[in-house]
Design a protein around this motif. Structure first.
Motif, PDB file in Angstrom:
ATOM      1  N   VAL A 142     -41.639 107.070   4.762  1.00 43.96           N
ATOM      2  CA  VAL A 142     -42.663 108.096   4.906  1.00 43.96           C
ATOM      3  C   VAL A 142     -42.040 109.474   5.136  1.00 43.96           C
ATOM      4  O   VAL A 142     -42.629 110.495   4.771  1.00 43.96           O
ATOM      5  N   GLU A 143     -40.850 109.529   5.682  1.00 47.99           N
ATOM      6  CA  GLU A 143     -40.191 110.805   5.937  1.00 47.99           C
ATOM      7  C   GLU A 143     -39.845 111.552   4.657  1.00 47.99           C
ATOM      8  O   GLU A 143     -39.497 112.731   4.715  1.00 47.99           O
ATOM      9  N   ARG A 144     -39.920 110.897   3.501  1.00 49.17           N
ATOM     10  CA  ARG A 144     -39.676 111.597   2.235  1.00 49.17           C
ATOM     11  C   ARG A 144     -40.779 112.594   1.926  1.00 49.17           C
ATOM     12  O   ARG A 144     -40.574 113.517   1.149  1.00 49.17           O
ATOM     13  N   LEU A 145     -41.942 112.384   2.504  1.00 50.97           N
ATOM     14  CA  LEU A 145     -43.056 113.303   2.268  1.00 50.97           C
ATOM     15  C   LEU A 145     -42.873 114.573   3.081  1.00 50.97           C
ATOM     16  O   LEU A 145     -42.343 114.533   4.189  1.00 50.97           O
ATOM     17  N   PRO A 146     -43.333 115.685   2.552  1.00 49.71           N
ATOM     18  CA  PRO A 146     -43.323 116.915   3.355  1.00 49.71           C
ATOM     19  C   PRO A 146     -44.170 116.717   4.620  1.00 49.71           C
ATOM     20  O   PRO A 146     -45.090 115.893   4.631  1.00 49.71           O
ATOM     21  N   PRO A 147     -43.889 117.462   5.680  1.00 49.33           N
ATOM     22  CA  PRO A 147     -44.598 117.262   6.954  1.00 49.33           C
ATOM     23  C   PRO A 147     -46.119 117.348   6.850  1.00 49.33           C
ATOM     24  O   PRO A 147     -46.825 116.537   7.459  1.00 49.33           O
ATOM     25  N   GLY A 148     -46.637 118.305   6.112  1.00 50.36           N
ATOM     26  CA  GLY A 148     -48.093 118.457   6.016  1.00 50.36           C
ATOM     27  C   GLY A 148     -48.780 117.258   5.383  1.00 50.36           C
ATOM     28  O   GLY A 148     -49.695 116.676   5.976  1.00 50.36           O
ATOM     29  N   PRO A 149     -48.390 116.868   4.161  1.00 47.23           N
ATOM     30  CA  PRO A 149     -49.000 115.687   3.556  1.00 47.23           C
ATOM     31  C   PRO A 149     -48.761 114.402   4.367  1.00 47.23           C
ATOM     32  O   PRO A 149     -49.623 113.529   4.422  1.00 47.23           O
ATOM     33  N   ARG A 150     -47.608 114.307   5.015  1.00 51.99           N
ATOM     34  CA  ARG A 150     -47.333 113.141   5.865  1.00 51.99           C
ATOM     35  C   ARG A 150     -48.352 113.102   7.006  1.00 51.99           C
ATOM     36  O   ARG A 150     -48.926 112.055   7.312  1.00 51.99           O
ATOM     37  N   ALA A 151     -48.610 114.252   7.631  1.00 55.73           N
ATOM     38  CA  ALA A 151     -49.603 114.312   8.700  1.00 55.73           C
ATOM     39  C   ALA A 151     -51.006 114.037   8.160  1.00 55.73           C
ATOM     40  O   ALA A 151     -51.809 113.372   8.827  1.00 55.73           O
ATOM     41  N   ALA A 152     -51.306 114.518   6.959  1.00 52.54           N
ATOM     42  CA  ALA A 152     -52.620 114.252   6.360  1.00 52.54           C
ATOM     43  C   ALA A 152     -52.805 112.757   6.116  1.00 52.54           C
ATOM     44  O   ALA A 152     -53.884 112.206   6.352  1.00 52.54           O
ATOM     45  N   MET A 153     -51.748 112.089   5.662  1.00 49.20           N
ATOM     46  CA  MET A 153     -51.825 110.641   5.457  1.00 49.20           C
ATOM     47  C   MET A 153     -52.051 109.934   6.782  1.00 49.20           C
ATOM     48  O   MET A 153     -52.870 109.022   6.887  1.00 49.20           O
ATOM     49  N   ARG A 154     -51.338 110.371   7.795  1.00 52.76           N
ATOM     50  CA  ARG A 154     -51.512 109.766   9.122  1.00 52.76           C
ATOM     51  C   ARG A 154     -52.911 110.041   9.667  1.00 52.76           C
ATOM     52  O   ARG A 154     -53.497 109.201  10.345  1.00 52.76           O
TER      53      ARG A 154
END
Length: 158
Positions: A91-103
């Motif tokens: 999951v860390e491959r995603l940029p922080p914003g989209p990673r947070a949106a997924m979470r």
């Protein structure tokens, strides 16, 4: 679409209307209107404005996922990330914003409102370009979830 309307953080109804107009423009292929709306959000000057729209989009995505899977109080939602070759990815491959949106989406699906709110805030902390990236991901996810056979959501890193 955004002629005389600016998404105000105060009334929830105006955020929902702005989000609805944004979705309608994206669905209709009115990409100039989508770009204009994203620019309005990116330069809102307050993280509360884009956070309201991101929160609304997360809620709409969660409702669409539930529509595919039906109601179930015991259902626990998780994700598996794969790269372009279908290999598992971190999951860390995603940029922080989209990673947070997924979470935030996972938290919404799992009925964890406090975590959803924290992740929405994290998703909208970046630069204006980062916020546009988050909104773009959510719009793409919503479009993908509109398909009856939706089984995966697209994420992109650039």
């Amino acid at each position: 679409m955004t002629d005389n309307r600016d998404p105000s953080p105060a009334p929830d109804l105006s955020v929902r209307q702005f989000t609805g107009d944004l979705i309608d423009a994206a669905t209709a292929g009115d990409y100039d209107d989508v770009a204009e709306a994203l620019a309005v959000l990116a330069r809102a000057g307050s993280p509360r404005v884009p956070a309201g729209v991101v929160g609304d989009l997360v809620g709409r995505c969660a409702a669409a996922v539930r529509g595919h899977h039906g109601p179930g109080a015991d259902t626990v939602f998780t994700v598996v990330l794969e790269d372009e070759q279908g290999e598992r990815a971190e999951v860390e491959r995603l940029p922080p914003g989209p990673r947070a949106a997924m979470r935030a989406l996972l938290a919404a699906l799992n009925h964890d409102r406090p975590s959803r709110d924290i992740q929405v805030e994290l998703a909208t902390r970046g630069t204006p370009a980062d916020i546009v990236g988050v909104l773009t991901h959510l719009l793409v996810w919503l479009a993908e979830l509109a398909e009856p056979s939706a089984a995966a959501l697209s994420c992109f890193t650039d």
